[in-house]
Design a protein around this motif. Structure first.
Motif, PDB file in Angstrom:
ATOM      1  N   SER A  47     -66.259   4.931  10.041  1.00  0.00           N
ATOM      2  CA  SER A  47     -67.092   3.896  10.398  1.00  0.00           C
ATOM      3  C   SER A  47     -66.264   3.150  11.663  1.00  0.00           C
ATOM      4  O   SER A  47     -66.942   2.543  12.335  1.00  0.00           O
ATOM      5  CB  SER A  47     -67.399   3.173   9.140  1.00  0.00           C
ATOM      6  OG  SER A  47     -66.410   2.308   8.629  1.00  0.00           O
TER       7      SER A  47
ATOM      8  N   GLY B  37     -72.500   3.463   8.228  1.00  0.00           N
ATOM      9  CA  GLY B  37     -71.317   2.774   8.742  1.00  0.00           C
ATOM     10  C   GLY B  37     -71.116   2.665  10.071  1.00  0.00           C
ATOM     11  O   GLY B  37     -70.532   1.994  10.935  1.00  0.00           O
ATOM     12  N   THR B  38     -71.717   3.659  11.078  1.00  0.00           N
ATOM     13  CA  THR B  38     -71.639   3.591  12.362  1.00  0.00           C
ATOM     14  C   THR B  38     -72.845   3.559  13.250  1.00  0.00           C
ATOM     15  O   THR B  38     -73.124   2.627  14.222  1.00  0.00           O
ATOM     16  CB  THR B  38     -71.448   4.972  12.715  1.00  0.00           C
ATOM     17  OG1 THR B  38     -72.494   6.051  12.426  1.00  0.00           O
ATOM     18  CG2 THR B  38     -70.031   5.501  12.518  1.00  0.00           C
TER      19      THR B  38
END
Length: 419
Positions: free
Chosen positions: A117, A164-165
């Motif tokens: 992430s 997370g991204t």
């Protein structure tokens, strides 16, 4: 291998035997014999063995394992990796071996998610002021895009998109681009380098669309795979036009759509010019040069899907597009075609072949719609070279500028792709 049956290898055992200097062919027989004896009589033999010897053996193996995994193999580890190894060891000692394995797997997964992430999913962030399509337009249209191109944003995404991204993409669009307070008109998310999208990332795309449309901004996508396309449509994460989702197979087509949108908003008449006006802008309003050149050109009309010339044909002069649009295609290895250029009114077509050693067309040009062109044949150009040197020099300068602008475009795109 030492002490192994034919056709089998035991690297660990071979290494140990070699270190002890026991490399005789008797080793496999002796090893097998010891194993058979212990399997049959082990329960009767072990009670007669000194407890100190058994304990020392267990201690030796424990020490060797501890030395390898707590010192030798972890000297290059980062502190957080070493901490995970310590936690696994403590879990094995105080809870159990299986519990240590489970804790190790969970911590490794958590660490992977955290580290992945931290890699930005946004590979590149551009505006139409510096990121253009392969459409060749009149200078007046390019001037408009230079001035208002900042209102079109392009985000090139990469990697596997998950919670997370994906949130970082939302934060970038919301905070860095200031969608709510800026005057942006359209946002492109290019998914060409995206390897996968999970449900949390799809929900983030839904939030991005809601954010954009609440601010009067269109959200479009390019380079979308089949599975991702189905998911985006199911989640209604893409803007529509005339009930059609704005999904494009390639970023070049998506950027062309963005350019057309900005031109329609800020300069609807930018490309509505005739051949005389196009040439007047090119030749700095020198009416005599323009009229002389037009007198040597032939007007030609082509219908939609008509082929102007094909790749490999001999050169017969160049064209200037007055009205309509044309597309240049080159053949690919699998007998298909790839678009390399699209021409809008005011563009030159077919000028390159006259300056190559082979003197043949380098691409196939086809009409996207009913179009009007003006053709300066090779014979007429040769005649001008002998009759009007100044005009001939201006024509060669025009061709040189056109080729230079195309090289500059390719260099700029290559530079942006490599960033």
């Amino acid at each position: 291998a030492i002490a192994s049956p034919p056709g089998s290898t035991d690297v660990m055992a071979s290494t140990i035997y070699e270190q002890f200097g026991a490399s005789s062919r008797w080793m496999p027989l002796i090893t097998s014999g010891v194993c058979v004896v212990m399997a049959i009589f082990g329960s009767a033999i072990i009670p007669w063995m000194p407890k100190l010897l058994v304990g020392a053996t267990v201690f030796l193996f424990a020490y060797q394992l501890f030395y390898e995994w707590m010192y030798e193999n972890v000297r290059g580890f980062q502190p957080i990796d070493f901490a995970i190894v310590l936690i696994i060891l403590a879990t094995v000692v105080f809870v159990g071996f299986m519990a240590g394995i489970v804790v190790g797997i969970l911590l490794a997964l958590l660490l992977f998610v955290l580290r992945y992430s931290m890699i930005s999913a946004v590979q590149g962030q551009y505006t139409l002021a510096n990121f253009r399509s392969s459409v060749e337009r009149a200078q007046s249209s390019n001037d408009v895009l230079d001035e208002f191109g900042g209102q079109g944003l392009v985000y090139a995404l990469r990697g596997f998109l998950f919670f997370g991204t994906a949130n970082a993409i939302l934060d970038t669009i919301r905070d860095d681009a200031k969608i709510r307070t800026s005057n942006h008109k359209i946002v492109l998310l290019d998914l060409k380098r995206v390897t996968g999208i999970d449900i949390s990332a799809l929900n983030t795309f839904v939030q991005i669309r809601a954010l954009c449309e609440a601010s009067g901004v269109k959200l479009i996508y390019s380079g979308v795979g089949r599975d991702a396309k189905r998911s985006l449509l199911m989640m209604e994460a893409v803007s529509t036009e005339y009930d059609e989702p704005l999904l494009f197979s390639d970023a070049d087509y998506a950027v062309e759509y963005m350019e057309n949108l900005l031109l329609a908003n800020f300069a609807p008449e930018a490309e509505a010019s005739n051949i005389h006006e196009h040439l007047m802008r090119i030749f700095d309003k020198d009416a005599k040069k323009v009229q002389t050149l037009i007198d040597h050109m032939t007007r030609k009309e082509v219908l939609v899907s008509d082929i102007l010339f094909e790749q490999g044909e001999p050169d017969d002069g160049f064209y200037m597009l007055e009205k309509g649009s044309m597309t240049a295609l080159i053949g690919t290895e699998n007998n298909g075609f790839k678009r390399v250029k699209k021409f809008a009114p005011g563009s030159l077509l077919g000028e390159l072949s006259a300056y190559t050693a082979e003197g043949i067309r380098t691409a196939t040009v086809i009409a996207d719609e009913d179009s009007v062109l003006y053709h300066l044949s090779s014979e007429s150009q040769a005649k001008l070279d002998t009759v009007d040197f100044e005009l001939a020099a201006s024509i060669h300068e025009l061709v040189a500028r056109t080729l230079a602008s195309r090289i500059a475009y390719m260099n700029r795109r290559l530079f942006l792709e490599m960033k």
